[in-house]
Design a protein around this motif. Sequence first.
Motif, mmCIF file in Angstrom:
data_model
loop_
_atom_site.group_PDB
_atom_site.id
_atom_site.type_symbol
_atom_site.label_atom_id
_atom_site.label_comp_id
_atom_site.label_asym_id
_atom_site.label_seq_id
_atom_site.Cartn_x
_atom_site.Cartn_y
_atom_site.Cartn_z
ATOM 1 N N SER A 36 -13.097 -13.801 103.797
ATOM 2 C CA SER A 36 -12.070 -12.853 103.411
ATOM 3 C C SER A 36 -11.869 -12.931 101.903
ATOM 4 O O SER A 36 -12.537 -13.717 101.219
ATOM 5 N N SER A 37 -10.943 -12.096 101.406
ATOM 6 C CA SER A 37 -10.574 -12.214 99.997
ATOM 7 C C SER A 37 -9.062 -12.330 99.932
ATOM 8 O O SER A 37 -8.361 -11.670 100.711
ATOM 9 N N ILE A 38 -8.567 -13.186 99.060
ATOM 10 C CA ILE A 38 -7.104 -13.216 98.898
ATOM 11 C C ILE A 38 -6.709 -12.705 97.522
ATOM 12 O O ILE A 38 -5.579 -12.899 97.077
ATOM 13 N N GLY A 39 -7.676 -12.083 96.838
ATOM 14 C CA GLY A 39 -7.342 -11.423 95.576
ATOM 15 C C GLY A 39 -6.937 -12.378 94.467
ATOM 16 O O GLY A 39 -7.153 -13.593 94.557
ATOM 17 N N THR B 218 -12.656 -14.708 96.901
ATOM 18 C CA THR B 218 -13.315 -15.091 98.165
ATOM 19 C C THR B 218 -12.762 -16.374 98.780
ATOM 20 O O THR B 218 -12.600 -17.381 98.086
ATOM 21 N N ILE B 219 -12.510 -16.333 100.079
ATOM 22 C CA ILE B 219 -12.265 -17.565 100.833
ATOM 23 C C ILE B 219 -13.111 -17.499 102.106
ATOM 24 O O ILE B 219 -13.405 -16.409 102.603
ATOM 25 N N PHE B 220 -13.507 -18.651 102.619
ATOM 26 C CA PHE B 220 -14.276 -18.633 103.867
ATOM 27 C C PHE B 220 -14.124 -19.938 104.635
ATOM 28 O O PHE B 220 -13.691 -20.957 104.081
ATOM 29 N N GLU B 221 -14.466 -19.872 105.889
ATOM 30 C CA GLU B 221 -14.379 -21.038 106.754
ATOM 31 C C GLU B 221 -15.465 -20.906 107.819
ATOM 32 O O GLU B 221 -15.808 -19.789 108.210
#
Length: 422
Positions: A168-171, A269-272
């Motif tokens: 996802s993106s958290i901007g 960007t963030i991811f898991e």
Amino acid sequence: MSELQYQRPRGFRDILPADSAIWKNLEDLVRGVVQQYGYREIRLPMMEKTGLFERSIGEETDIVEKEMFTVQSRENKESLSLRPEFTAPFVRAVVENHLLEKKPFWKLFYLGPAFRYEKPQKGRYRQFHQVGMEAVGAEDPLLDVELMEAFMDLLDRLQLSGLELQASSIGCLDCRSSFRNDLLRYLESVEPQLCEDCRRRKERNVFRVLDCKNEECRTALADAPVIYEHLCEECDDHWKKVVSGLENAAIPFTKNERLGRGFDYYTKTIFEVVDPELGAQNAVGGGGRYDRLFENIGKEAAPAAGCALGLERLLLSMKERKNEDVLRAESGPDLFLVWIDRTCQKQLFQIASDLRDQDFSVELNFEDRSLKGQMRAADHSGAPYVGILGPDELNAREITMKEMESGSEEQISWDKIGEKLS
Ligand code: HAM
């Protein structure tokens, strides 16, 4: 048997030899993969000043609020904490050692224990191990994609399938300030359902409410607004490039707009990666971009991105799929030496020393055991050859070499043992 008075502390584990061989093989494999992506090792201290974590991870996060092992230094009463993660120490080390003055782009990896005072359960320990990759000096969305590729590549080599990459993106701060109002408005409407922590966080750091693990809060947040409509042009463009990069590289992923990573330092960007087979603690690893952390800790801004994997969870995922054999290959010594008569032991000691000088690994029997007992020990050791020395061989300066798999035996002179083993 009386109960041991000093057992290991809760949430801490011993890794015994049978498992430590698997750990070593896992660590070797991980090192090999991350080095293929150009990451070089950095070794960081186990403790840092507590303020480093407060400032970078965020004071309102679970990790900083509840999960750090903190002590006060005796000299100056300074507060120090065992590292709950490596990203903040990594940034501190890059800044403190002026690495960016030497070259503008670095890719570094680390592997070692981290500590969180969490309630222990399956897959959640107070001392656990992470391997992580951190890259500093590039804004390129393809770098984010490469991190995810390396992560998935590693899972592939461990023959781990069925794990899911969520991204996802958290901007950036701008996107978030516009999102903040929307979110606050929503939270006001569900306030009575929120836990005490979230009500407090709502006032001080509203985004941390999104990470709350409390079931009631999660239900209350089901219809909370998402950040996508608030992404600024730059963040939106970055996110679209990450998505197309993942698609071009044929890396399957799910867009999870509710992904909460529990740290204040992320941007864009963030991811898991989650393993649906693992139950409650199902995140095997995660990461993202943190373009503002360098300026937050040092003086100069530098874009950066990284991720970390939990080694215990990786091993659990392998256990779940019964594919630990990928890592088993426990290696015994090259040769195990046994005697028929204790008078031969002195010579065996010498033979062992000479062979170690030639780089062979050799084990020697020290116990008072019959030849049968010694052969059993040799078998357990996993050595492919056993050397047997009795008075007759001693006189002839020879040894009986038994090949364990075939059971065949031959007499050879002491100076030919190395040749035979290689
Ligand atoms: P994290 O998601 O907190 O990220 O931790 C990464 C992984 O460490 C988790 O997915 C999990 O596998 C493992 N882990 C965390 N806590 C525990 C625990 N108590 N017991 C067992 N395993 C655990 C970070 O730590 C970020 N620093 C990742 C990162 C690097 N972001 C950017 N660069």
